[in-house]
Write a protein that holds these residues in place. Sequence first.
Motif, PDB file in Angstrom:
ATOM      1  N   UNK A 103       0.818  -1.205   0.000  1.00 44.71           N
ATOM      2  CA  UNK A 103       0.000   0.000   0.000  1.00 44.71           C
ATOM      3  C   UNK A 103       0.853   1.257   0.000  1.00 44.71           C
ATOM      4  N   UNK A 104       1.857   1.288   0.869  1.00 42.56           N
ATOM      5  CA  UNK A 104       2.795   2.424   0.878  1.00 42.56           C
ATOM      6  C   UNK A 104       3.456   2.555  -0.485  1.00 42.56           C
ATOM      7  N   UNK A 105       3.808   1.421  -1.056  1.00 46.01           N
ATOM      8  CA  UNK A 105       4.433   1.404  -2.383  1.00 46.01           C
ATOM      9  C   UNK A 105       3.518   2.022  -3.434  1.00 46.01           C
ATOM     10  N   UNK A 123       4.022  11.740   5.235  1.00 47.53           N
ATOM     11  CA  UNK A 123       2.624  11.514   5.606  1.00 47.53           C
ATOM     12  C   UNK A 123       2.178  10.122   5.162  1.00 47.53           C
ATOM     13  N   UNK A 124       2.560   9.714   3.962  1.00 48.01           N
ATOM     14  CA  UNK A 124       2.190   8.392   3.458  1.00 48.01           C
ATOM     15  C   UNK A 124       2.739   7.282   4.353  1.00 48.01           C
ATOM     16  N   UNK A 125       4.003   7.391   4.724  1.00 45.09           N
ATOM     17  CA  UNK A 125       4.594   6.380   5.611  1.00 45.09           C
ATOM     18  C   UNK A 125       3.912   6.393   6.978  1.00 45.09           C
ATOM     19  N   UNK A 126       3.604   7.587   7.493  1.00 46.79           N
ATOM     20  CA  UNK A 126       2.942   7.680   8.793  1.00 46.79           C
ATOM     21  C   UNK A 126       1.586   6.991   8.769  1.00 46.79           C
ATOM     22  N   UNK A 127       0.852   7.175   7.680  1.00 51.59           N
ATOM     23  CA  UNK A 127      -0.456   6.535   7.539  1.00 51.59           C
ATOM     24  C   UNK A 127      -0.297   5.015   7.520  1.00 51.59           C
TER      25      UNK A 127
END
Length: 636
Positions: A356-358, A497-501
């Motif tokens: 998902x992060x990818x 932000x993406x990694x934090x999510x």
Amino acid sequence: MSSKPVYVVFGVSGSGKSTVGKALSEKLEIPFYDADDFHPRSNVEKMANGMALNDEDREPWLQNLSKNIEQWSKDGGGVLACSALKVVYRKKLESSLYGGVEWIFLEGSYDLIFNRLTSREAHFFPKELLDSQFETLETWERGITIGIDQGISNIINEIELKLKMQKSQIGVVGLGVMGKSLAKNMLSKKFSVSVYNRHVEGKEVDIAKKFATNNSYVPKGFDDMSLFVNSLQTPKVILLMVNAGKAVDLVIEELLPLLEKGDCIIDGGNSHFKDTIRREKQLTDKGISFIGAGVSGGEEGALLGPSIMPGGTEEGYQNCKEFLEAIAAKDNSGNACCNYIGPNGSGHFVKMIHNGIEYAEMQLIAEIYHMLRYYIGKTPDEISEIFNVWRKQQKDSYLLEITANILLKKEGDQYLIDKVLDKAGQKGTGGWSTVAALELGTPLSTISEAVMARCLSAKKDERVEASKVYQITSSNTINDDLFLEELEKAFYFGSIVNHAIGFDVLKQASSDYNWNLNFSEVARVWTKGCIIRSDLMEKIVTLFGNRNDKPLLMFSEIVQILNNDLDALVNVVSKSLKMKCPLPILSASTNYFLNYTSAQMSANIIQAQRDYFGAHTYQRNDKAFGEHFHTDWKKL
């Protein structure tokens, strides 16, 4: 009855093939066969007259033996005594049962065998042909070699010991791109490997056989599952690299009758974590360990060192950690980018969120490229250079690196990227992440938006038609240098932000499923080998190492970066929207962050609306927490 190996005892005449073969068959309690008994009469007469057989004489004999070997295997195995002096003869013998033949070469000196032959009586093979036998004998890299200058009991004991030692340490089922690469990786680490691939006429023919013959480390190749399992050491460790879903269940169903308590199955595919939870319980109840291992890195990573995320029982991981940690990528300290993640489906869940992060990282880079190319007017060469500059500013990542390379690729004098259809594919893991986040009740803004962007890209024909109908034009009023500086900050902001999510979803899942995930260790496993490895990931390892339960966006180092760069992000998004340029991930990052940092959100209106039309009740900020109220909103 499941297939069993056929043991071929071979060597020159006089080496004791029949004697050893009969003794071995008695020990293993399987039938003995002498290849001489299968010669046509013409061959027997020719040899009795002192004439050597030629290859034309041997051809029907070898074909007949090959068919019998296949049948003997189906009947429970057997021992065959056969000269098989040339490699080509041996290949013909095993052609119908590749991988199911165990070769035992009886080795002795010329003088020893000559003396044996001279003492023989009533045997049709004259000693004068011994010279031609030694001249014809070819070495064979497969099987075991047994010296015949010892007693028969010692020979049998040595055969048993060497056959046991010859069994493979690990097996791989499924020789697609990832399966082949992981098998080659294991072979390069000096593990003995057996490989299995199904045989489907016209589609998947001799896949395992071809793989075995084309690799210098010589794995054992099978298209018979029972022979494959029989080739493995005990306890057996088997890595499944088959398509997620029903195929995994079918392979497990085929394997189960062939396995024993203490054996271990590893599912290295992209299985859904709930399927892994179910399978792990099913197999654990039968005494078999099941490890759901997420594997990231693509074909190159699988070959050279992937990131591996194994979940299951700790005992199960101990059964296979030697292999998984050996083939995994190594972090900056030389430690394997593989470690026990947690119980049951945790490994595959972590891999799902990795994907998902990818998804979002890929979309983030893609939309920045798109804006620079089609709204700012930069060439692919120029954009590649911009990305490479960012990489030198502690913002490097594997995805940024490969994109910079992609943009330089040309066909003739044209950029290849301009010939690639703007219609993105997906295998489902991004969507699974979105569904899982909804079930956990935790936001997944950037990842979900990336999934939706791919879905929208698939509506190519409709998009083309809409572009003709609306004919939207954009205006370029951007100051180059200042905007590029802001864009670099916005890119990093969106990535954080993406990694934090992603890690927030892991945190919620860890709590709900009682997995006790170590987020610093998850990040460390993601620092090398996987698709989302980056400078940022290295930083996250350290941050979570200091406080595992703290949200990523609340670490002081992250707070300082985002506080300083928020205006740059907002400026980039607003300017881009004014140019009518879509930025799904950067827009989602902005909205998520502004909501995340808002003490007062708009949800009070939503709660009032829900109570108005559905009497769902609401809580008040001036009353005790947990107390619920309902209002007749029509009465003013």
